[in-house]
Motif scaffolding. Sequence first.
Motif, PDB file in Angstrom:
ATOM      1  N   LYS A  28       0.828  -1.213   0.000  1.00 46.66           N
ATOM      2  CA  LYS A  28       0.000   0.000   0.000  1.00 46.66           C
ATOM      3  C   LYS A  28       0.863   1.265   0.000  1.00 46.66           C
ATOM      4  O   LYS A  28       0.673   2.158  -0.820  1.00 46.66           O
ATOM      5  N   SER A  29       1.816   1.309   0.952  1.00 44.56           N
ATOM      6  CA  SER A  29       2.674   2.502   1.025  1.00 44.56           C
ATOM      7  C   SER A  29       3.557   2.609  -0.207  1.00 44.56           C
ATOM      8  O   SER A  29       3.870   3.704  -0.678  1.00 44.56           O
ATOM      9  N   THR A  30       3.941   1.446  -0.728  1.00 45.04           N
ATOM     10  CA  THR A  30       4.754   1.447  -1.940  1.00 45.04           C
ATOM     11  C   THR A  30       3.987   2.091  -3.082  1.00 45.04           C
ATOM     12  O   THR A  30       4.521   2.936  -3.806  1.00 45.04           O
ATOM     13  N   PHE A  50       2.160  11.210   4.738  1.00 42.22           N
ATOM     14  CA  PHE A  50       3.040  10.070   4.976  1.00 42.22           C
ATOM     15  C   PHE A  50       2.584   9.196   6.141  1.00 42.22           C
ATOM     16  O   PHE A  50       2.083   9.693   7.149  1.00 42.22           O
ATOM     17  N   GLN A  51       2.791   7.901   5.970  1.00 42.15           N
ATOM     18  CA  GLN A  51       2.526   6.987   7.085  1.00 42.15           C
ATOM     19  C   GLN A  51       3.498   7.304   8.224  1.00 42.15           C
ATOM     20  O   GLN A  51       3.127   7.297   9.385  1.00 42.15           O
ATOM     21  N   TYR A  52       4.748   7.582   7.866  1.00 44.10           N
ATOM     22  CA  TYR A  52       5.745   7.956   8.861  1.00 44.10           C
ATOM     23  C   TYR A  52       6.377   9.302   8.484  1.00 44.10           C
ATOM     24  O   TYR A  52       7.421   9.336   7.826  1.00 44.10           O
ATOM     25  N   LEU A  65      -3.774   9.621   1.482  1.00 46.09           N
ATOM     26  CA  LEU A  65      -3.604   9.603   2.930  1.00 46.09           C
ATOM     27  C   LEU A  65      -3.195   8.203   3.365  1.00 46.09           C
ATOM     28  O   LEU A  65      -4.010   7.288   3.361  1.00 46.09           O
ATOM     29  N   ASP A  66      -1.909   8.057   3.692  1.00 45.92           N
ATOM     30  CA  ASP A  66      -1.406   6.730   4.051  1.00 45.92           C
ATOM     31  C   ASP A  66      -1.497   6.520   5.553  1.00 45.92           C
ATOM     32  O   ASP A  66      -0.698   7.036   6.326  1.00 45.92           O
ATOM     33  N   GLU A  67      -2.489   5.758   5.947  1.00 55.84           N
ATOM     34  CA  GLU A  67      -2.727   5.451   7.363  1.00 55.84           C
ATOM     35  C   GLU A  67      -2.712   6.689   8.240  1.00 55.84           C
ATOM     36  O   GLU A  67      -2.106   6.710   9.310  1.00 55.84           O
ATOM     37  N   THR A  68      -3.388   7.704   7.746  1.00 56.50           N
ATOM     38  CA  THR A  68      -3.467   8.936   8.521  1.00 56.50           C
ATOM     39  C   THR A  68      -4.233   8.697   9.818  1.00 56.50           C
ATOM     40  O   THR A  68      -4.010   9.360  10.816  1.00 56.50           O
TER      41      THR A  68
HETATM   42 MG   LIG Z   1       2.191   1.216   4.748  1.00 54.21          MG
END
Ligand SMILES: [Mg+2]
Lengths: 481, 251
Positions: free
Chosen positions: B40-42, B84-86, B169-172
């Motif tokens: 997903k993040s990729t 960003f997720q992180y 929105l990555d795991e916001t």
């Molecule tokens: Mg991820």
Amino acid sequence: MAYTEQELEKELQNKEYEYGFYTEMEADTFPPGLNEDVVIGISKKKGEPDWMTQWRLDAYRHWLTMEEPNWANIGYEKPNYQAISYYSAPSKKPKYDSLDEVDPEMLETFKKLGISIDEQKKLAGVAMDVVMDSVSVTTTFKKTLAEKGIIFCSISEAIKEHPELVKKYIGSIVPSTDNYFAALNSAVFSDGSFCYIPKGVRCPMELSTYFRINQAGTGQFERTLVVAEDSSYVSYLEGCTAPMRDENQLHAAVVELVALDNAEIKYSTVQNWYPGNKEGKGGVYNFVTKRGLCEKKAKISWTQVETGSAVTWKYPSCILKGDYSTGEFYSIAVTNNFQQADTGTKMIHLGKNTKSTIISKGISAGKSQNSYRGLVQINKRAENARNFSQCDSLLMGNKCGAHTFPYIEAKNKTAKVEHEATTSKIGEDQIFYCNQRGIDTEKAIALIVNGFSKEVLNKLPMEFAVEAQKLLEISLEGSVG
Amino acid sequence: MLKIQNLHASVEGEEILKGINLEINPGEVHAIMGPNGSGKSTLASVIAGNEDFEVTQGDIIFEKANISELSPEERAHRGIFLSFQYPVEIPGVSVTNFIKTSINQVRKARGEKDMPANEMLKKIREKSALLDMDRKFLSRSLNEGFSGGEKKRNEIFQMAMLEPKLAILDETDSGLDIDALRIVSDGVNRLKTKDNATLVITHYQRLLDYVVPDVVHVLLDGKIVKSGDKELAKELEERGYDWLKAEQVNA
Ligand SMILES: [Mg+2]
Ligand SMILES: Nc1ncnc2c1ncn2[C@@H]1O[C@H](COP(=O)(O)OP(=O)(O)OP(=O)(O)O)[C@@H](O)[C@H]1O
């Protein structure tokens, strides 16, 4: 293709010196070489009194007995002192009343440097004493200063006009026998600035001097002396930049600060000598002795942004002699390509309840070596002395080095000395984060570097801080992108 | 608005995305769900142009232009935003300074002048109020020492400031407490228009109660294996991913 640190590094190496140019001017220059006649000749040229000539000669004779030091973290080809010309003066006219009289070529040079005097003059509260190739060319705001009894002139002028002050203080903080380069400077110093703030006077403007090396093969040996009488205050700015050179240029300055009881001196430097090309050729050797003495409750702050020079050796120091005196050192040193910097400070605590703070930020890129060397010395009598030191290093790429050498000598049990050190790298994730927000890599690096340096940049006077930020960007970004 | 065709991407020779097809129209909200490590993040990074990943096949079309070869900043200039997720820390750079730089760089790229300071200030006030942010926050170093939830809220603040066309929105939602989730979701909803689109990556159906998706996709081992409406998210919440994995194996 992924943007790797190696690529970043490569791009940084392509960064050339932005201010590389040379102004052709008729010069009254001594042939290369150093002997007693040259020392006497310099003194004669400047119309100095006999005591000064003698002082120079004593320094020269002492220098002959000294050995050039070798330093652990610096390697360079030692200068041939007989191949240097020790005196050079712009010959057309030594002094000008207005800018109209100044050599247009020289004005052009200033323009290229971005230090248009016109603009600088207008800049609120900045008086300038421009030193170009050893002779001061123009002095502004002298009148305002004179009204307060403040003396701000070239050291040559001070030797003639205020011999009692110069005689009393010159060499009192950095004796001519102090070290190899200080001795050399004492013998052949060309010019520099003298600043005297009378008792209880707060200098109403930042005093600013621009130094510049301009003649091929002319070593420049400035001598600066700042004396702040009891309860006075002065903020002094020194900024430099030099034109492109093929052979190495020696720069060995001496700066002496005297802060008498309750006085405060802020001394800020932006240094941008030519660092050499990306192969490491050329560039200025910068061997500087800077030292200040604090009497009772006095305070001296050194703030420096060092981006230039091929080799930098420099430890602005404070001798905290008076009780309750304070010394501060805030430094940003950037090295790129083959630059080598060995900088730091010495805080010598002699008086009781003396306090010192050291904040050092080193940024290394390319194949450069960046060392912080600091000495905190607490003497027996220095009850309740305090020091806080923080040394942070930021690395770009894998071929540069950052080194921290904190030396602590505490001879009094009540001393409190704290030291913190960190090393970090600019991460690709940080760059990508910035890129994602529309900020290109070049700007991203500038942003990160400025953030890293913020504590020190904040200590600089406003207009200097802007210039310093620009220099940081110039020295690190160049041809990225 | 966004059209991804047969996208393959790998990192260090290992294929992570194995043929993604995805189309998002203006005004739509899409959700991507899927187990840890499914890519997903990729996918989010590749859309944003992260050069750590090598696109080996396929194209990314954004507003009718193929952006596959564009740098991350160029994509940002065109209106792609990634929360960003992180989120990373940038010591010594205040949130305000960062967002100011960001906005002005984007404007510069579009041939516009810097945003005037008063306008900037007004906007910062408005958007921080929208997300119920303490303004003291804005003078702190970007993400340095921020709590997990604060980092996420700060991402959405930046999104609000930049007003992107496509927000990913990555795991916001992870790391946000219940109140913060509501505030941030409200913010996201209020920023929605018929012309922009949102791609939310989440593990939890809860977020989707607030930010209601038009389409839900399931990403499994680098491929979208199922797409459906918001009911699909509920089904996943109940059943997990094993049944889909089984379907994959059987297929
Ligand atoms: Mg991820
Ligand atoms: N830079 C990288 N180097 C090596 N492997 C990577 C890299 N980035 C991602 N991967 C691998 O790619 C796979 C997909 O990672 P990704 O972060 O996209 O997963 P995700 O679906 O976002 O998971 P999560 O739900 O845990 O956030 C993982 O196996 C991960 O380890």
